[in-house]
Structures are given as structure tokens and as C-alpha cells.
Scaffold this motif. Structure first.
Motif, PDB file in Angstrom:
ATOM      1  N   SER A 135       0.708  -1.124   0.129  1.00  0.00           N
ATOM      2  CA  SER A 135      -0.393   0.186   0.197  1.00  0.00           C
ATOM      3  C   SER A 135       0.978   1.080  -0.193  1.00  0.00           C
ATOM      4  CB  SER A 135      -0.575  -0.093   1.417  1.00  0.00           C
ATOM      5  OG  SER A 135      -1.395  -0.964   1.588  1.00  0.00           O
ATOM      6  N   GLY A 136       1.664   0.862   1.010  1.00  0.00           N
ATOM      7  CA  GLY A 136       2.421   2.567   0.630  1.00  0.00           C
ATOM      8  C   GLY A 136       3.372   2.543  -0.488  1.00  0.00           C
ATOM      9  N   SER A 137       3.777   1.322  -1.055  1.00  0.00           N
ATOM     10  CA  SER A 137       4.980   1.913  -1.982  1.00  0.00           C
ATOM     11  C   SER A 137       3.808   2.393  -3.016  1.00  0.00           C
ATOM     12  CB  SER A 137       5.529   0.411  -2.586  1.00  0.00           C
ATOM     13  OG  SER A 137       5.806   0.641  -3.956  1.00  0.00           O
ATOM     14  N   GLU A 138       2.676   2.003  -3.000  1.00  0.00           N
ATOM     15  CA  GLU A 138       1.480   1.908  -4.439  1.00  0.00           C
ATOM     16  C   GLU A 138       1.354   3.935  -4.326  1.00  0.00           C
ATOM     17  OE1 GLU A 138      -1.268  -0.353  -3.699  1.00  0.00           O
ATOM     18  OE2 GLU A 138      -0.300  -1.770  -4.666  1.00  0.00           O
ATOM     19  N   ARG A 139       0.890   4.569  -3.013  1.00  0.00           N
ATOM     20  CA  ARG A 139       0.244   5.890  -3.095  1.00  0.00           C
ATOM     21  C   ARG A 139       2.491   6.588  -3.469  1.00  0.00           C
ATOM     22  NH1 ARG A 139      -1.916   9.776  -0.925  1.00  0.00           N
ATOM     23  NH2 ARG A 139      -0.069  10.873   0.509  1.00  0.00           N
ATOM     24  N   ALA A 140       3.743   5.868  -2.985  1.00  0.00           N
ATOM     25  CA  ALA A 140       4.714   6.852  -2.712  1.00  0.00           C
ATOM     26  C   ALA A 140       4.135   6.631  -4.397  1.00  0.00           C
ATOM     27  CB  ALA A 140       5.842   5.955  -1.824  1.00  0.00           C
ATOM     28  N   HIS A 141       4.482   5.250  -5.155  1.00  0.00           N
ATOM     29  CA  HIS A 141       4.744   6.189  -6.468  1.00  0.00           C
ATOM     30  C   HIS A 141       4.020   6.694  -7.488  1.00  0.00           C
ATOM     31  CE1 HIS A 141       8.065   2.500  -6.264  1.00  0.00           C
ATOM     32  NE2 HIS A 141       8.345   3.528  -6.753  1.00  0.00           N
ATOM     33  N   ALA A 142       2.942   6.773  -6.652  1.00  0.00           N
ATOM     34  CA  ALA A 142       1.251   7.691  -7.374  1.00  0.00           C
ATOM     35  C   ALA A 142       1.033   8.956  -6.722  1.00  0.00           C
ATOM     36  CB  ALA A 142      -0.243   7.090  -6.765  1.00  0.00           C
ATOM     37  N   GLU A 143       1.700   9.420  -6.072  1.00  0.00           N
ATOM     38  CA  GLU A 143       1.795  10.560  -4.970  1.00  0.00           C
ATOM     39  C   GLU A 143       2.674  11.408  -5.338  1.00  0.00           C
ATOM     40  OE1 GLU A 143      -1.044  12.572  -4.136  1.00  0.00           O
ATOM     41  OE2 GLU A 143      -2.330  10.744  -4.923  1.00  0.00           O
ATOM     42  N   TYR A 144       4.148  11.043  -4.879  1.00  0.00           N
ATOM     43  CA  TYR A 144       5.452  11.773  -4.362  1.00  0.00           C
ATOM     44  C   TYR A 144       6.541  11.393  -5.492  1.00  0.00           C
ATOM     45  CZ  TYR A 144       2.714  12.292  -0.290  1.00  0.00           C
ATOM     46  OH  TYR A 144       2.355  12.462   1.130  1.00  0.00           O
ATOM     47  N   ARG A 145       6.262  10.664  -6.921  1.00  0.00           N
ATOM     48  CA  ARG A 145       7.248  10.501  -8.100  1.00  0.00           C
ATOM     49  C   ARG A 145       7.674  12.287  -8.560  1.00  0.00           C
ATOM     50  NH1 ARG A 145       3.667   7.712 -10.848  1.00  0.00           N
ATOM     51  NH2 ARG A 145       3.644   8.995 -12.153  1.00  0.00           N
ATOM     52  N   TRP A 146       8.811  12.128  -8.270  1.00  0.00           N
ATOM     53  CA  TRP A 146       9.031  13.729  -9.247  1.00  0.00           C
ATOM     54  C   TRP A 146       7.971  14.112 -10.409  1.00  0.00           C
ATOM     55  CZ3 TRP A 146      11.037  16.548  -6.102  1.00  0.00           C
ATOM     56  CH2 TRP A 146      12.526  16.424  -5.336  1.00  0.00           C
ATOM     57  N   SER A 147       7.761  12.843 -11.231  1.00  0.00           N
ATOM     58  CA  SER A 147       6.759  13.982 -12.328  1.00  0.00           C
ATOM     59  C   SER A 147       5.732  13.835 -11.654  1.00  0.00           C
ATOM     60  CB  SER A 147       6.606  12.174 -12.853  1.00  0.00           C
ATOM     61  OG  SER A 147       6.469  11.192 -13.157  1.00  0.00           O
ATOM     62  N   VAL A 148       5.333  13.492 -11.097  1.00  0.00           N
ATOM     63  CA  VAL A 148       3.712  13.658 -10.208  1.00  0.00           C
ATOM     64  C   VAL A 148       4.023  15.248 -10.321  1.00  0.00           C
ATOM     65  CG1 VAL A 148       2.416  12.804  -8.671  1.00  0.00           C
ATOM     66  CG2 VAL A 148       2.497  11.141  -9.761  1.00  0.00           C
ATOM     67  N   ILE A 149       4.943  15.502  -8.729  1.00  0.00           N
ATOM     68  CA  ILE A 149       5.471  16.666  -7.946  1.00  0.00           C
ATOM     69  C   ILE A 149       5.439  17.491  -9.363  1.00  0.00           C
ATOM     70  CG2 ILE A 149       6.782  17.895  -6.712  1.00  0.00           C
ATOM     71  CD1 ILE A 149       5.055  15.754  -5.380  1.00  0.00           C
ATOM     72  N   ALA A 150       6.076  17.860 -10.220  1.00  0.00           N
ATOM     73  CA  ALA A 150       6.101  18.384 -11.181  1.00  0.00           C
ATOM     74  C   ALA A 150       4.877  19.010 -11.936  1.00  0.00           C
ATOM     75  CB  ALA A 150       7.613  18.044 -12.211  1.00  0.00           C
ATOM     76  N   GLU A 151       4.499  17.784 -12.295  1.00  0.00           N
ATOM     77  CA  GLU A 151       3.288  17.833 -13.180  1.00  0.00           C
ATOM     78  C   GLU A 151       2.040  19.491 -11.588  1.00  0.00           C
ATOM     79  OE1 GLU A 151       0.408  18.426 -15.412  1.00  0.00           O
ATOM     80  OE2 GLU A 151       1.913  17.527 -15.970  1.00  0.00           O
ATOM     81  N   ARG A 152       2.441  19.163 -11.199  1.00  0.00           N
ATOM     82  CA  ARG A 152       0.806  19.968  -9.771  1.00  0.00           C
ATOM     83  C   ARG A 152       1.887  20.525  -9.875  1.00  0.00           C
ATOM     84  NH1 ARG A 152       0.515  14.970  -5.828  1.00  0.00           N
ATOM     85  NH2 ARG A 152      -1.166  13.690  -6.345  1.00  0.00           N
TER      86      ARG A 152
END
Length: 176
Positions: A135-152
Motif C-alpha cells: 500500500s505504501g509503495s503504491e501511494r509513494a509512486h502515485a503521489e510523490y514521484r518526481w514527475s507527479v510533483i512537477a506536474e502539480r
């Protein structure tokens, strides 16, 4: 809080502390009581080496304590642990509950009994650890990946540039 919880555990445990700071000497004094190698303190770990240390853990515990002048602002170590597939337990200090949400365990800051119980449960339950790790790995990759942060960040700045994004007038003519 963590050292007191570890002392109270009835299940066998080992602890790896990564990093240094003002409490390092107190931690080393505490660790010296466990000459059996149960406690390891690793300082001067460069950021590139952090994943190897995290992957050596069965559980990442972050018992951050709020003080009159400080409260946990993010808990990046929790995100790094989740990204490495390590189940996380964090205190309810500051932003930690928002980082962990429902993919790890959240324990009251100074509740040593609750920390003892939670750590004991996780140490004794590989299935529960596996559940939180996934669960944690899925959340980290969905919410905190650099590409996700950059897009936000781009979305945020794009929204600021939109004419209707702010109630303030867009030109000097509209102000008069």
C-alpha cells in the motif's frame, strides 16, 4: 518514545538508526546496553545510500515529537521508506498523518504503550507488514514521484496565470 517502546517489547527486535543529530550521544549510551548487536547507528550516510539502509528494515518508525518551536513538516523519510516498499509507522505530529494516510500506521506522539503495541504487532506479522509495504509503495509512486510533483507545480503556476484564477483586476483599466 521509540527507545522506551523497544525496551518494552516482548518480541525479539533489532534497531537500525540512520542519521545523526543532537541526541546521538544519548542514543549511543542507550544502545550500549545492547551489546548483542541489536542496535546499529549509522551516521554520515549519503543520500544515495539511503535506499540500501531502508531496504534493510522490516518497519520504518518515525516517532516525531512536536515541541513548542517545531512540528513535523513532511516526513520525507516516510515517503522514501514507502517508495522502497518498507511499511511505515509514524506519529501524529504535523503532516505525518497526511503523508501516511491509510497506507501505514499512525500512533499518538508520546503514547509509549501504543508504540510498543503497534511495533510488536508489525514485528510479529509478516502478512500485515507486506500489506502496508505494498500500500505504501503504491501511494509513494502515485503521489510523490518526481514527475507527479512537477506536474502539480506546473498546474499550480498555470492556474495562477489564468485570468479568472484571482479575483483581483487583470489590468489598470479594470482597477479604475
Amino acid at each position: 518514545t521509540l527507545t522506551k517502546a523497544l525496551e518494552r517489547l516482548s518480541t525479539p527486535w533489532r534497531a537500525l538508526f540512520v542519521g545523526g543529530g543532537p541526541l546521538e550521544s544519548r542514543l549511543r549510551d542507550w544502545a550500549s546496553a545492547y551489546g548483542d548487536g541489536r542496535v546499529k547507528i549509522a551516521v554520515n550516510v549519503v543520500h544515495d545510500q539511503v535506499p540500501a539502509y531502508l531496504n534493510a528494515m522490516d518497519v520504518l518508525a518515525a516517532p516525531s515529537q512536536t515541541t513548542p518551536r517545531w512540528r513535523e513538516q513532511l516526513g520525507r523519510m516516510l515517503i522514501e521508506g514507502m517508495a522502497c516498499g518498507v511499511p511505515v509507522v509514524g506519529s501524529d505530529s504535523g503532516e505525518i498523518p497526511y503523508v501516511i494516510q491509510n497506507v501505514g500506521r499512525i500512533v499518538a506522539e508520546s503514547d509509549v504503550d501504543a508504540w510498543t503495541e503497534t511495533l510488536g504487532q508489525l514485528i510479529d506479522s509478516p502478512d500485515e507488514r507486506n500489506h502496508w509495504a505494498i500500500s505504501g509503495s503504491e501511494r509513494a509512486h502515485a503521489e510523490y514521484r518526481w514527475s507527479v510533483i512537477a506536474e502539480r507545480h506546473l498546474e499550480f503556476f498555470d492556474a495562477l496565470l489564468e485570468p479568472d484564477a484571482v479575483d483581483a483586476p487583470n489590468s489598470l483599466e479594470e482597477q479604475s
